[in-house]
Design a protein around this motif. Structure first.
Motif, short mmCIF file in Angstrom:
data_model
loop_
_atom_site.label_atom_id
_atom_site.label_comp_id
_atom_site.label_asym_id
_atom_site.label_seq_id
_atom_site.Cartn_x
_atom_site.Cartn_y
_atom_site.Cartn_z
N ASP A 1 0.47 14.11 -34.89
CA ASP A 1 0.64 12.96 -35.77
C ASP A 1 -0.65 12.72 -36.55
OD1 ASP A 1 1.41 10.71 -37.05
OD2 ASP A 1 1.66 9.47 -35.26
N GLU A 2 -0.71 13.22 -37.75
CA GLU A 2 -1.89 13.11 -38.61
C GLU A 2 -3.18 13.37 -37.85
OE1 GLU A 2 -1.79 10.38 -41.64
OE2 GLU A 2 0.33 9.91 -41.47
N SER B 1 6.12 9.09 -38.17
CA SER B 1 5.62 8.96 -36.79
C SER B 1 6.74 8.52 -35.87
CB SER B 1 4.50 7.93 -36.72
OG SER B 1 3.44 8.33 -37.52
MG LIG Z 1 2.26 7.43 -38.93
#
Ligand SMILES: [Mg+2]
Ligand SMILES: Nc1ncnc2c1ncn2[C@@H]1O[C@H](COP(=O)(O)OP(=O)(O)O)[C@@H](O)[C@H]1O
Lengths: 265, 356, 303
Positions: free
Chosen positions: B159-160, B44
């Protein structure tokens, strides 16, 4: 067991009785003062021989009381705005900025709340005498703002912490500048906290009495100060009227805060 | 593929801890690249630096040759979808998707046209006037995707985005993301800790470990030719056995049990041989082991310690004489007569990959 | 997606460094979230730290440099009486509020949503409405010919009016009334955090209701009691309005003494010293509380 009303046995009636007594204890003075303001007795006899509105007429006819009411409103509004704007800045810095001493800053901003107000009052009085701030609007406003600041900081930091900063980041990546993102996303999302902070900051100023006693002078005195000085000279029913006004205004604001909070859920 | 986005010796530290250390990647235009790694490995942070939400400690990020670092995040022309739902709560779905266009002061006609395109792209036409809190998690992420794509960004960062969704919804949205990638040709950088998701979606995968990229390669290479023991272990199950190569004339791996297996094309030296669970056939030692000619591909013998039925496959845990444990996956019908405690031979079906 | 990429790039990406003072200013404002704390800090500096520092300075400099003021406060009989009054009243108020607050918090914890909210609302309202007016109400209520005395007489409980005001009784009643919420709120949150299973488990172990209360419930409430008691004690030490209004000449407390010294006698050094003693005691008490509970750190979690 002990945390379940049905399983408390006879104890529950003891608790209920204490609860009712305490509720009465809390309500009694407030109800009493309101009734008194409508009573016809000059000597504050209760129950009064009759009911009347003449003390209200006296209150509004007296330019002194009226000026004090106006002063309270103006000071309260200005102090609330300052406490909330400054508090919002501090809250943003603490919850968003990369501040190393954030914990210490938070503690420092909460300090005015834990300090006995009389100490603060004497200190500010001493300073105000030197700086010529006594009996001035700005003196009143800033000294009230410092008392309200810890509360606005608590409310706004809570608001910001329960708001996901990714939302603001997402808006920035959508093309908004940091401030536009705050304006369009962050502030609307925490508007409830902001309004609540304004209301409580105003209420603190509205009820502030100890610092105000020192700050007040012939030019400017707020409603509580006028109440206090009158009270010490003469117990007239007009005091009950002024008290009722103070209470009623507070209750209305608290009601608004409660409704807003409920709607926010 | 020529480099379009270059990440050049990028590092980021937070006080004492280093979140990203000396990462360099070259990413081509239109590629779908996934950052895969365990949580806390710096994926991230790297993504945020590309977006401009974090400032690198050292290193550079270049887009088509120019450094991105001096450009404010709102001017980078990057779309991003976060793990958490980041729709603006007091705006409707349509207003959320139009938000970036409004920020860019597009004219009304263009906004309207694009909004309709986007709603169609994520198949949410009938939800245009809903508020975000009236949508499911999957729908919210689809709106977020539409919002991130609305202004035709050069790059889409995710991000995910599916981490909070349940399994079946995840599969749907993965398919949808893949479709959107194919139909728009957008360059996508995708963060996940789910190896299966990474395999399913990506052109190339960068495997993260402790802030560094261990390997950057296609899914096939990552699985079959992992660059390190970490990658081998993180992507799929790995059975690693100590191996020694004799010399180039006799290209074979000596395994701990004494068996050896021919491995052509390997450099001499010591290493570890990687076997995937599907690289074996399990045979009872008492049934026709004699028929096997160990010389060709090799067999390993051991004892079954556990058998787990998983539906499509059965997992068999085998303990070798050396004490090493090997996990084998087999079709259920091939294992019907196997029991824990049985002596078995593992016939090696593929040449092992020797880890560098 | 990439229609005319080079065109959009040249539009979207400004040069490496934003130029002009506007851009520079904007960059400054964008980057420096931490500077937003400055106005609040200045306010705290000038209206909190500076006044307190000024008081400290005056307490050791006026009328002459030294600790004479502190010595006088601690040695003179009259001032020692004031300190004693302050601690006595604060202690009594603390005990009474805890004794009343405990069953009330308990009742709120076990009652249904509606009644719980009603009682809580009432307590909240009394926390946020004017202390002055409510103290004034008690002054009238507690007078020798006030409602309370006449009611008691009417019920035949007393023959002579009790003196309920202008003495310690009045102060304790008024301050208990004002400070009750501050013990109920921490108690309630402690009680609500108690795992009901804990009490059920104790009951299953064979504890009767009284044993359950004594060995499980009460110990679990101790943090709340301590937090609330400390809060009330510290707040009572510095109370001004209520004691002045409902007390008499023999019940003067520290806050009233400070105001008296500064405003009527103009003995700033002595008043400042008294204020500083109050400040120090308060700070010590809160430091203790922070040691024991630290609400800020735990509330903020890992942030
Ligand atoms: Mg992360
Ligand atoms: N704002 C921050 N402050 C301090 N440390 C951080 C911050 N953001 C991330 N980290 C640390 O950097 C490391 C990498 O984090 P992250 O990039 O979020 O990992 P991932 O996304 O791979 O799970 C972690 O150890 C994390 O604790």
């Amino acid at each position: 067991m002990l945390l379940d009303f049905r399983h408390l046995g006879a104890l529950r009636w003891v608790l209920v009785a204490i609860g009712l007594l305490v509720a009465g204890f809390l309500l009694l003075p407030v109800v009493f003062i309101v009734l008194l303001s409508f009573g016809s007795s000059r000597w504050l006899i209760f129950p009064p021989p009759g009911w009347t509105l003449k003390w209200y007429e006296a209150f509004f006819a007296d330019p002194g009381w009226f000026a004090a009411l106006g002063a309270s409103l103006r000071v309260g509004l200005a102090a609330a705005v300052i406490a909330v704007v400054f508090g919002l800045g501090a809250a943003l810095a603490m919850s968003r900025g990369r501040l190393r001493g954030a914990w210490w800053l938070h503690m420092l901003l909460l300090m005015p709340m834990v300090l006995p107000v009389v100490v603060l009052a004497v200190g500010i009085y001493s300073l105000a005498l030197r700086a010529g701030l006594n009996d001035t609007f700005i003196g009143f406003v800033l000294s009230h703002a410092i008392v309200a600041l810890p509360f606005t900081v608590i409310i706004l930091v809570n608001g910001l912490n329960s708001f996901d900063p990714s939302l603001e980041d997402a808006a920035v990546l959508c093309g908004a500048s940091r401030w536009r993102a705050r304006l369009h996303v962050t502030f609307p999302s925490i508007r409830l906290s902001i309004i609540t902070a304004v209301i409580f900051a105003f209420l603190i100023s509205w009820d502030e009495i100890v610092i105000s006693i020192f700050m007040a002078g012939p030019n400017l005195q707020t409603l509580p100060v006028k109440l206090w000085t009158t009270l010490r000279q003469d117990l007239t029913p007009v005091i009950a009227v002024a008290s009722t006004m103070v209470l009623a205004f507070s209750l209305i604001l608290l009601l608004i805060a409660a409704i807003l909070t409920r709607r926010g859920r | 593929m020529t480099a379009w986005l270059s990440i050049d010796a990028l590092s980021k530290s937070f006080g004492q801890s280093i979140a990203v250390r000396d990462v360099s990647l070259e990413i081509g235009r239109g590629e779908f690249v996934t950052f895969l790694g365990p949580s806390g490995s710096g994926k991230s942070t790297l993504l945020y630096m590309i977006a401009g939400l974090e400032t690198p400690s050292t290193g550079d990020i270049r887009l088509a040759g120019d450094s991105l670092l001096p450009v404010a995040p709102n001017l980078r022309n990057i779309g991003m979808v976060f793990q958490r739902y980041t729709l603006i709560p007091h705006l409707t779905v349509a207003e959320n998707i139009a938000f970036p266009m409004k920020m860019r002061k597009w004219d009304r006609q263009r906004q309207k046209r694009r909004l309709e395109e986007m709603l169609a792209l994520v198949r949410l036409e009938e939800f245009a006037d809903r508020r975000p809190n009236a949508l499911s998690g999957g729908q919210q992420q689809r709106v977020a995707l539409a919002r991130a794509l609305a202004y035709e960004p050069e790059m889409l960062l995710m991000d995910e985005p599916l981490a909070a969704l349940d399994q079946s919804l995840k599969l749907d949205l993965q398919r949808e993301i893949r479709r959107i990638h194919d139909s728009t040709g957008a360059t996508i950088l995708y963060v996940t800790h789910d190896q299966e998701e990474a395999m399913r979606l990506s052109d190339r995968i960068a495997v993260f470990h402790n802030g560094t990229v261990e390997q950057f390669a296609t899914p096939g290479e990552i699985y079959q030719k992992p660059g390190s023991a970490f990658v081998a272990g993180f992507v799929g199950h790995s059975n690693l056995l100590p191996a020694e190569m004799f010399d180039e004339a006799h290209p074979a791996v000596a395994l701990a049990g004494g068996d050896s297996t021919g491995t052509p094309g390997l450099q001499p030296g010591k290493g570890a041989a990687l076997f995937r669970p599907e690289d074996f056939t399990v045979l009872r030692s008492d049934t026709g082991t004699a028929a096997l000619t160990a010389a060709q591909t090799g067999t390993i013998t051991g004892t079954i310690t556990d058998i787990v039925f998983l539906g499509p496959v059965v997992e068999i845990l085998v303990r070798l004489a050396s004490g090493a444990r090997i996990l084998v996956r087999q079709a259920p019908d091939l294992t019907a007569d196997l029991r824990p405690g049985d002596q078995v031979s593992l016939r090696i079906l593929r040449q092992p990959w020797i880890l560098p | 997606m990439q229609t005319g990429p080079d065109k959009t790039r040249s539009v979207q990406l400004p040069g490496p460094a934003p130029r002009g003072w506007r851009a520079a200013l904007r960059a400054r404002l964008e980057g420096a979230t931490a500077t937003l704390a400055i106005p609040a800090l200045l306010l705290v500096l000038f209206f909190f730290l500076l006044p307190v520092a000024l008081l400290l300075a005056r307490s050791i400099l006026e009328p002459e440099a030294g600790l004479g003021n502190y010595a006088e406060l601690l040695q003179s009989g009259a001032y020692r009486t004031v300190l004693l009054n302050t601690f006595t009243i604060a202690s009594v108020v603390t005990v009474v509020t805890v004794l009343i607050g405990f069953p009330v918090a308990w009742l709120i914890a076990v009652s249904n949503r509606f009644w719980g909210m009603a009682l809580l609302g009432l307590i909240f309202i009394s926390m946020w409405t004017s202390l002055l007016t409510r103290s004034f109400a008690w002054l009238i209520l507690l007078q020798s010919n006030g409602v309370i005395n006449r009611m008691l007489k009417g019920l035949g409980l007393i023959s002579e009016p009790l003196s309920l005001v202008n003495n310690m009784t009045g102060v304790v009643i008024g301050m208990t009334y004002i400070l009750l919420p501050f013990v109920i709120f921490p108690l309630l949150s402690t009680m609500r955090a108690i795992e009901p299973g804990l009490l059920r488990a104790a009951a299953l172990c064979g504890a009767n209701r009284w044993q359950c209360f004594l060995h499980v419930f009460l110990p679990a409430c101790v943090p709340g009691i301590a937090a609330g008691a400390l809060m009330v004690f510290v707040m009572s030490l510095g109370y001004f309005i209520t004691p002045v209004m409902l007390g008499g000449s023999s019940t003067m407390m520290l806050a009233e003494l400070i105001v008296h010294l500064v405003q009527s006698l103009l003995r700033w050094g002595l008043g400042a010293a008294a204020a500083f003693i109050l400040f120090a005691i308060t700070l010590a008490a809160y430091a203790l509380q922070l040691r024991l509970f630290d609400p800020l750190r735990s509330a903020k979690g890992g942030r």
